[in-house]
Scaffold this motif. Structure first.
Motif, PDB file in Angstrom:
ATOM      1  N   VAL A  16     -12.930 -18.148 -48.341  1.00 40.25           N
ATOM      2  CA  VAL A  16     -11.706 -18.823 -47.892  1.00 40.25           C
ATOM      3  C   VAL A  16     -10.517 -18.194 -48.616  1.00 40.25           C
ATOM      4  N   GLY A  17      -9.714 -17.468 -47.882  1.00 45.00           N
ATOM      5  CA  GLY A  17      -8.543 -16.801 -48.472  1.00 45.00           C
ATOM      6  C   GLY A  17      -7.659 -17.826 -49.174  1.00 45.00           C
ATOM      7  N   GLY A  18      -7.204 -17.447 -50.367  1.00 42.58           N
ATOM      8  CA  GLY A  18      -6.339 -18.348 -51.120  1.00 42.58           C
ATOM      9  C   GLY A  18      -5.063 -18.674 -50.370  1.00 42.58           C
ATOM     10  N   SER A  19      -4.676 -17.788 -49.444  1.00 45.16           N
ATOM     11  CA  SER A  19      -3.444 -18.040 -48.674  1.00 45.16           C
ATOM     12  C   SER A  19      -3.579 -19.283 -47.812  1.00 45.16           C
ATOM     13  N   LEU A  20      -4.819 -19.705 -47.525  1.00 48.71           N
ATOM     14  CA  LEU A  20      -5.015 -20.920 -46.727  1.00 48.71           C
ATOM     15  C   LEU A  20      -4.895 -22.169 -47.600  1.00 48.71           C
ATOM     16  N   VAL A  53     -13.566 -19.330 -52.931  1.00 45.43           N
ATOM     17  CA  VAL A  53     -12.142 -19.611 -52.729  1.00 45.43           C
ATOM     18  C   VAL A  53     -11.270 -18.556 -53.428  1.00 45.43           C
ATOM     19  N   GLY A  54     -10.239 -18.118 -52.748  1.00 44.98           N
ATOM     20  CA  GLY A  54      -9.330 -17.094 -53.280  1.00 44.98           C
ATOM     21  C   GLY A  54      -8.132 -17.687 -54.007  1.00 44.98           C
ATOM     22  N   GLY A  55      -7.287 -16.792 -54.503  1.00 44.11           N
ATOM     23  CA  GLY A  55      -6.186 -17.214 -55.376  1.00 44.11           C
ATOM     24  C   GLY A  55      -4.872 -17.491 -54.669  1.00 44.11           C
ATOM     25  N   GLY A  56      -4.658 -16.841 -53.515  1.00 44.53           N
ATOM     26  CA  GLY A  56      -3.434 -17.075 -52.736  1.00 44.53           C
ATOM     27  C   GLY A  56      -2.170 -16.841 -53.541  1.00 44.53           C
ATOM     28  N   SER A  57      -1.148 -17.645 -53.242  1.00 43.37           N
ATOM     29  CA  SER A  57       0.147 -17.399 -53.900  1.00 43.37           C
ATOM     30  C   SER A  57       0.093 -17.802 -55.374  1.00 43.37           C
ATOM     31  N   ASP A  76      -5.837  -7.464 -67.240  1.00 45.95           N
ATOM     32  CA  ASP A  76      -5.061  -8.676 -67.536  1.00 45.95           C
ATOM     33  C   ASP A  76      -4.558  -9.309 -66.243  1.00 45.95           C
ATOM     34  N   LEU A  77      -4.061  -8.455 -65.341  1.00 47.46           N
ATOM     35  CA  LEU A  77      -3.557  -8.972 -64.057  1.00 47.46           C
ATOM     36  C   LEU A  77      -4.693  -9.598 -63.264  1.00 47.46           C
ATOM     37  N   ASP A  78      -5.828  -8.921 -63.253  1.00 47.18           N
ATOM     38  CA  ASP A  78      -6.987  -9.477 -62.541  1.00 47.18           C
ATOM     39  C   ASP A  78      -7.402 -10.820 -63.123  1.00 47.18           C
ATOM     40  N   SER A  84      -6.643 -18.185 -61.217  1.00 46.81           N
ATOM     41  CA  SER A  84      -6.035 -18.850 -60.052  1.00 46.81           C
ATOM     42  C   SER A  84      -7.101 -19.216 -59.022  1.00 46.81           C
ATOM     43  N   THR A  85      -8.038 -18.282 -58.792  1.00 43.69           N
ATOM     44  CA  THR A  85      -9.102 -18.586 -57.813  1.00 43.69           C
ATOM     45  C   THR A  85      -9.939 -19.769 -58.305  1.00 43.69           C
ATOM     46  N   ARG A  86     -10.115 -19.843 -59.623  1.00 44.52           N
ATOM     47  CA  ARG A  86     -10.924 -20.934 -60.185  1.00 44.52           C
ATOM     48  C   ARG A  86     -10.205 -22.267 -60.064  1.00 44.52           C
ATOM     49  N   GLY A 124     -13.510 -16.620 -58.449  1.00 46.45           N
ATOM     50  CA  GLY A 124     -13.495 -15.265 -59.007  1.00 46.45           C
ATOM     51  C   GLY A 124     -14.406 -15.098 -60.212  1.00 46.45           C
ATOM     52  N   TRP A 125     -14.874 -13.865 -60.403  1.00 48.42           N
ATOM     53  CA  TRP A 125     -15.886 -13.577 -61.433  1.00 48.42           C
ATOM     54  C   TRP A 125     -15.334 -12.661 -62.516  1.00 48.42           C
ATOM     55  N   LYS A 126     -15.156 -11.385 -62.162  1.00 45.48           N
ATOM     56  CA  LYS A 126     -14.748 -10.389 -63.161  1.00 45.48           C
ATOM     57  C   LYS A 126     -13.662  -9.493 -62.574  1.00 45.48           C
ATOM     58  N   PRO A 127     -12.899  -8.803 -63.427  1.00 42.31           N
ATOM     59  CA  PRO A 127     -11.882  -7.880 -62.909  1.00 42.31           C
ATOM     60  C   PRO A 127     -12.497  -6.745 -62.087  1.00 42.31           C
ATOM     61  N   GLY A 128     -11.704  -6.199 -61.179  1.00 40.00           N
ATOM     62  CA  GLY A 128     -12.135  -5.002 -60.453  1.00 40.00           C
ATOM     63  C   GLY A 128     -12.380  -5.208 -58.981  1.00 40.00           C
ATOM     64  N   TRP A 129     -12.173  -6.418 -58.505  1.00 42.94           N
ATOM     65  CA  TRP A 129     -12.383  -6.726 -57.089  1.00 42.94           C
ATOM     66  C   TRP A 129     -11.782  -8.085 -56.789  1.00 42.94           C
ATOM     67  N   SER A 130     -11.958  -8.571 -55.563  1.00 46.07           N
ATOM     68  CA  SER A 130     -11.424  -9.889 -55.206  1.00 46.07           C
ATOM     69  C   SER A 130     -12.601 -10.835 -54.936  1.00 46.07           C
ATOM     70  N   THR A 131     -12.298 -12.024 -54.491  1.00 48.44           N
ATOM     71  CA  THR A 131     -13.372 -12.980 -54.160  1.00 48.44           C
ATOM     72  C   THR A 131     -14.194 -12.503 -52.956  1.00 48.44           C
ATOM     73  N   TYR A 133     -15.649  -9.777 -52.850  1.00 49.48           N
ATOM     74  CA  TYR A 133     -16.827  -9.176 -53.492  1.00 49.48           C
ATOM     75  C   TYR A 133     -17.802 -10.256 -53.956  1.00 49.48           C
ATOM     76  N   VAL A 134     -17.269 -11.328 -54.507  1.00 51.74           N
ATOM     77  CA  VAL A 134     -18.127 -12.441 -54.958  1.00 51.74           C
ATOM     78  C   VAL A 134     -18.894 -13.003 -53.753  1.00 51.74           C
ATOM     79  N   ALA A 135     -18.199 -13.170 -52.640  1.00 54.14           N
ATOM     80  CA  ALA A 135     -18.840 -13.690 -51.415  1.00 54.14           C
ATOM     81  C   ALA A 135     -19.951 -12.737 -50.955  1.00 54.14           C
ATOM     82  N   GLU A 185     -10.532   2.384 -53.624  1.00 51.25           N
ATOM     83  CA  GLU A 185      -9.979   1.969 -54.914  1.00 51.25           C
ATOM     84  C   GLU A 185      -9.521   0.520 -54.904  1.00 51.25           C
ATOM     85  N   TRP A 186      -9.773  -0.192 -55.989  1.00 50.70           N
ATOM     86  CA  TRP A 186      -9.270  -1.556 -56.159  1.00 50.70           C
ATOM     87  C   TRP A 186      -7.927  -1.525 -56.881  1.00 50.70           C
ATOM     88  N   ASP A 187      -6.994  -2.343 -56.399  1.00 56.70           N
ATOM     89  CA  ASP A 187      -5.703  -2.480 -57.051  1.00 56.70           C
ATOM     90  C   ASP A 187      -5.425  -3.980 -57.184  1.00 56.70           C
TER      91      ASP A 187
HETATM   92  P1  UTP Z   1      -8.424 -13.220 -54.200  1.00 54.16           P
HETATM   93  O1  UTP Z   1      -9.826 -13.110 -53.942  1.00 54.16           O
HETATM   94  O2  UTP Z   1      -7.687 -14.403 -53.791  1.00 54.16           O
HETATM   95  O3  UTP Z   1      -7.748 -11.937 -53.690  1.00 54.16           O
HETATM   96  O4  UTP Z   1      -8.171 -13.040 -55.767  1.00 54.16           O
HETATM   97  P2  UTP Z   1      -6.778 -11.533 -52.539  1.00 54.16           P
HETATM   98  O5  UTP Z   1      -7.572 -10.790 -51.534  1.00 54.16           O
HETATM   99  O6  UTP Z   1      -5.665 -10.844 -53.232  1.00 54.16           O
HETATM  100  O7  UTP Z   1      -6.180 -12.823 -51.926  1.00 54.16           O
HETATM  101  P3  UTP Z   1      -6.282 -13.896 -50.755  1.00 54.16           P
HETATM  102  O8  UTP Z   1      -6.774 -15.102 -51.471  1.00 54.16           O
HETATM  103  O9  UTP Z   1      -7.248 -13.407 -49.707  1.00 54.16           O
HETATM  104  O10 UTP Z   1      -4.886 -14.040 -50.268  1.00 54.16           O
HETATM  105  C1  UTP Z   1      -6.876 -13.006 -56.328  1.00 54.16           C
HETATM  106  C2  UTP Z   1      -6.833 -11.986 -57.419  1.00 54.16           C
HETATM  107  O11 UTP Z   1      -7.750 -12.360 -58.476  1.00 54.16           O
HETATM  108  C3  UTP Z   1      -8.365 -11.228 -59.049  1.00 54.16           C
HETATM  109  C4  UTP Z   1      -7.767 -10.022 -58.347  1.00 54.16           C
HETATM  110  O12 UTP Z   1      -6.653  -9.572 -59.080  1.00 54.16           O
HETATM  111  C5  UTP Z   1      -7.321 -10.599 -57.001  1.00 54.16           C
HETATM  112  O13 UTP Z   1      -6.275  -9.853 -56.417  1.00 54.16           O
HETATM  113  N1  UTP Z   1      -9.856 -11.343 -58.937  1.00 54.16           N
HETATM  114  C6  UTP Z   1     -10.434 -12.243 -58.105  1.00 54.16           C
HETATM  115  C7  UTP Z   1     -10.674 -10.533 -59.718  1.00 54.16           C
HETATM  116  O14 UTP Z   1     -10.174  -9.693 -60.485  1.00 54.16           O
HETATM  117  N2  UTP Z   1     -12.026 -10.697 -59.674  1.00 54.16           N
HETATM  118  C8  UTP Z   1     -12.638 -11.608 -58.871  1.00 54.16           C
HETATM  119  O15 UTP Z   1     -13.887 -11.727 -58.900  1.00 54.16           O
HETATM  120  C9  UTP Z   1     -11.805 -12.387 -58.051  1.00 54.16           C
END
Ligand code: UTP
Length: 236
Positions: A16-20, A53-57, A76-78, A84-86, A124-131, A133-135, A185-187
């Motif tokens: 579920v994208g955090g934007s929702l 669940v993602g982090g959204g805004s 640090d940014l990750d 936020s996702t948590r 979210g789990w660890k730096p280097g990807w988004s949720t 990857y966790v899914a 690449e992950w950013d």
């Molecule tokens: P999201 O999974 O929400 O990423 O994680 P996203 O794709 O940017 O956003 P939405 O939710 O689909 O709009 C938010 C941020 O949390 C970090 C990353 O920096 C990611 O951009 N993150 C999340 C990690 O580093 N590791 C994780 O396992 C999850």
């Protein structure tokens, strides 16, 4: 074009994208309420859900503020994103408390022997990807062949449709083609329909991703009911 996914109620992994949950206007309680309704209804039909669940805004605002305040590492940014996702994950788990496993999953490799409830919420789990990857990790672990990725877009497009009027919608795309679009690449905070690291794992594991607009929950309901639905199938 509409897709049809032949389904028997089983365990569905939904990212579920955090934007929702947390769009820039504030937390969307109406979405949470409607999502809860959908999940409760489908549980009665035999579905189980793993909801990541993602982090959204929330993530973006914290990352942006930290970036402006000084030089930071990508990790640090990750981590700000992960927290936020948590937070959003805890919100989701609280909303679904009657049906959800009482612990929100931070590590997709953790022990799940005690999980009996119809819903498991992860973040979210660890730096280097988004949720995403966790899914995908959870899908692989639970032998699921599909991840449903809910965001606020109807389809994946050939280019960003907000800045490119000639962007074309994509109904089906192979992992090979999709990965050419998103790169490898992950950013931190990058905005792509499915993140490159998650895409690599899904590709290697033979997992498909259905990208659907989570604002149209009727469409998600159609998918669960084995009816045709709108969205983009990656890796079909
Ligand atoms: P999201 O999974 O929400 O990423 O994680 P996203 O794709 O940017 O956003 P939405 O939710 O689909 O709009 C938010 C941020 O949390 C970090 C990353 O920096 C990611 O951009 N993150 C999340 C990690 O580093 N590791 C994780 O396992 C999850």
């Amino acid at each position: 074009m509409k897709h049809k996914h032949t389904v028997q109620p089983s365990t569905l992994i939904i990212s579920v994208g955090g934007s929702l949950v947390a769009p820039s206007e504030g937390i969307d309680h109406a979405f949470l309420k409607d999502f809860k309704k959908l999940v409760s209804k489908q549980i009665k039909k035999g579905w189980r859900f793993v909801i990541v669940v993602g982090g959204g805004s929330t993530a973006r605002q914290y990352q942006e503020a930290a970036r402006k305040a000084g030089k930071l590492t990508r990790d640090d940014l990750d981590w700000l994103g992960i927290h936020s996702t948590r937070l959003n994950g805890h919100l989701m788990r609280t909303v679904l408390r009657d049906v959800a496993y009482p612990v929100m999953i931070k590590d997709p490799t953790c022990e799940l022997k005690k999980w009996k409830q119809p819903v498991l919420v992860a973040a979210g789990w660890k730096p280097g990807w988004s949720t995403d990857y966790v899914a995908t990790r959870l899908a692989k672990r639970l032998n699921a062949k599909i991840v449903v990725n809910l965001s606020n877009i109807d389809y994946v497009y050939t280019k960003d449709p907000r800045t490119n009027p000639d962007a074309e919608r994509i109904c089906e795309i192979s992992w090979k083609e999709f990965r050419k679009m998103v790169g490898n690449e992950w950013d931190p905070g990058m905005n792509v329909p499915f993140d490159p690291v998650a895409s690599r794992l899904a590709h290697q594991s033979g997992i498909m991703v259905a990208v659907l607009n989570g604002k149209n929950l009727k469409n998600v309901d159609d998918l669960l009911n084995g009816k045709s639905f709108q969205g983009t199938m990656i890796g079909a």
